[in-house]
Design a protein around this motif. Sequence first.
Motif, short mmCIF file in Angstrom:
data_model
loop_
_atom_site.label_atom_id
_atom_site.label_comp_id
_atom_site.label_asym_id
_atom_site.label_seq_id
_atom_site.Cartn_x
_atom_site.Cartn_y
_atom_site.Cartn_z
N ALA A 95 3.60 5.34 6.46
CA ALA A 95 2.59 4.66 7.28
C ALA A 95 1.49 5.57 7.79
N GLY A 96 1.12 6.57 6.99
CA GLY A 96 0.02 7.43 7.40
C GLY A 96 -0.06 8.69 6.55
N LEU A 121 -3.99 8.58 -2.07
CA LEU A 121 -3.21 9.25 -1.02
C LEU A 121 -2.25 10.27 -1.63
N GLU A 136 5.68 4.23 -3.40
CA GLU A 136 6.34 2.98 -3.02
C GLU A 136 5.50 1.77 -3.41
N HIS A 143 6.84 -2.21 5.77
CA HIS A 143 5.39 -1.98 5.69
C HIS A 143 5.04 -1.52 4.27
#
Length: 308
Positions: A95-96, A121, A136, A143
């Motif tokens: 998540a980041g 990313l 993922e 999430h």
Amino acid sequence: MKDITELFHTKYPLIQGGMANVATHQLAAAVSNAGGLGLIGCGGWDTDRVREEIRKTKELTDKPFGVNIMLMSPYAQALTDLVIEEGVSVVTTGAGNPNPYIEKWHEAGITVIPVVPSVALARRVVRGGADAVVVEGTEAGGHIGELSTFALVPQVADAVDVPVVAAGGIADYRGVDAAFALGAKGIQVGTVLLASKECPVHENYKQKIIKAKDTDTIVTGRETKAPVRVLKNKMAKKYMQLSREGVDLETLERMTLGSLSKAVEEGDVDQGSFMAGQISGLIKELRPVEDILDSLFTNSRFFKEIHS
Ligand code: TUI
């Protein structure tokens, strides 16, 4: 490139998903003892809770394990230091973007494996020093990003020069072989471990996974910055209805507060948020973690080939 079991110091090239509220010391130790890399999922826990979980895991296993830091957590920054203080050997992030922390983790000898939902990313964290990446797909629970595992894994495998670990939609040896065929060197699994004997979630959560069919998950919060895949229930349907009616984000977010604990701890089938992946429909029984891990790999042609 190093075999990923050498990077993890494990029997199997498997990482446990860092499932918030679910990935406790019990699950992490069970996965590590069964030959995978168990993880403590920090989710929204504070440093005291995570310290306690790390210490309890060390009491239950002498095998390597890791910690997953959910970077949207208000405690994320403090947790980046705690893992160093506690001598954790592997950190995964979700998540980041973890780049600001990678150098200090490396100085402490920590192996860093960010979870990423895109090629961009993946490239960014590898430039920042990541030792491997978990890629993922949107099939995963919780999430998620936009792209499917099938499309994303080979694209990331071609884009970076570190080992790729595939996640999202894997629950048996066919998923393992598909992941390896796409260029992955290991897998991460979450949903299949929710349906394990050792998993500390409420029995109703496990039963919901076992009873789920292929179309029983839904993605809530697409209009927020954090879409989340959950099993359909009253709460998820209500959320979708309000979201269609254009209810403001704050009201929607308030609705979901505490709903994960309602699922995990109380087994509240109507009001809980039962995060789970699309592969839930493949999972038909509760098994010990060791059986799950053995059956993922003993029938995998790629695993046999690598280790023959
Ligand atoms: O993080 C996950 N899965 C999760 S975290 C979680 S707790 C939560 N609950 C409610 C709302 C939000 C979180 C439940 N499941 N998987 C790894 C993952 N990482 N999926 C997507 C991403 C991701 C998204 C954006 C990683 C990096 C990213 O970067 C944005 C940026 O900063 O560039």
